[in-house]
Enzyme design. Structure first.
Site, short mmCIF file in Angstrom:
data_model
loop_
_atom_site.label_atom_id
_atom_site.label_comp_id
_atom_site.label_asym_id
_atom_site.label_seq_id
_atom_site.Cartn_x
_atom_site.Cartn_y
_atom_site.Cartn_z
N ASN A 174 -11.58 -8.25 -16.46
CA ASN A 174 -10.30 -7.96 -15.82
C ASN A 174 -9.15 -8.64 -16.57
O ASN A 174 -9.36 -9.49 -17.42
CB ASN A 174 -10.37 -8.47 -14.37
CG ASN A 174 -9.60 -7.57 -13.43
OD1 ASN A 174 -8.54 -7.06 -13.76
ND2 ASN A 174 -10.15 -7.36 -12.25
N CYS A 175 -7.95 -8.27 -16.21
CA CYS A 175 -6.72 -8.82 -16.80
C CYS A 175 -6.77 -10.35 -16.75
O CYS A 175 -7.14 -10.91 -15.74
CB CYS A 175 -5.52 -8.34 -16.01
SG CYS A 175 -3.97 -9.15 -16.46
#
Lengths: 155, 85
Positions: free
Chosen positions: B21-22
């Site tokens: 994820n980011c």
């Protein structure tokens, strides 16, 4: 081309709030920014060699919970540990990077880390318990950089 | 993966960030592209829906060229060409 500069003040020391400064710092560094973070008050916890960051729903009614718990229950011993474990489990499942790894990436990307000297004295932090990369300094030291930064953020 | 043949473009290096994820896809892409020479192409695979806008923004701000950005069954493919230094 001169590099853009980002200055961040990290003032919070919970597991959830450890993320925003380190995510933005590492990302900005990847985009070519020169980045400096001033860790002050509870933010200093993010610089400890051995990270012990926790999260609690107490005082944070916005924290999503699998089931709604009365505040009285949330205060029971062990609840903070339980919530921290649940949060870590959820983050892992969703592919959110481990906070220590993210901090290492910031160090690797040469994000400068300034540890508030006053807070070190106030809470009796030991220099040797903070990561080597962190350099102690004060408000005036922070402004040397903040004053010439393109972006300044307080968290 | 069946659809992969569709994405057999020329590239020099591949980076699979599936599941991350980011901000990890961007951080890893930045690292990977650093090790390439100017003009070489990095292909990035991501499952992060936010990566679509992030890779456009990354390219715009770093000067690397985003040759392609595609989605196939919630998997995102990017082709980044390293800029001249």
């Amino acid at each position: 081309m001169t590099k853009k500069k980002l200055a961040i003040i990290a003032s919070r020391g919970t597991l959830d709030w450890a993320y925003p400064p380190l995510i933005l710092a590492s990302t900005a560094a990847a985009l070519g920014y020169e980045v400096r973070i001033f860790f002050t008050f509870y933010g200093l916890k993010l610089l400890e060699k051995k990270l012990d960051l926790r999260v609690t729903s107490l005082g944070n009614p916005a924290m999503p919970m699998p089931i709604s718990l009365p505040v009285m229950v949330q205060t029971l011993p062990g609840m903070e540990m339980l919530m921290t474990q649940m949060m870590k489990g959820k983050m892992k499942k969703k592919g959110v990077v481990d906070i220590e790894e993210l901090r290492n990436l910031c160090v690797e990307a040469e994000v400068q880390m300034l540890a508030c000297q006053m807070t070190i004295d106030l809470f009796e932090f030991k220099r040797e318990n903070l990561i080597e990369h962190a350099k102690p300094g004060g408000a005036a030291t922070f402004f040397e950089f903040a004053g010439v930064s393109d972006v300044n953020l307080f968290m | 993966m069946d659809g992969l043949e569709k994405y057999m473009e020329e590239f020099d290096e591949e980076l699979d960030t599936s599941g991350l994820n980011c901000p990890m896809p961007i951080l890893k892409a930045k690292k990977a592209i650093s090790s390439l020479s100017a003009g070489q192409i990095l292909r990035v695979i991501s499952t992060d829906p936010g990566s679509l806008k992030d890779f456009q923004a990354f390219a715009k701000q770093t000067g690397h060229e985003l040759l392609e950005a595609r989605e196939d069954n919630s998997i995102f493919f990017y082709l980044l060409k390293k800029r001249d230094s």
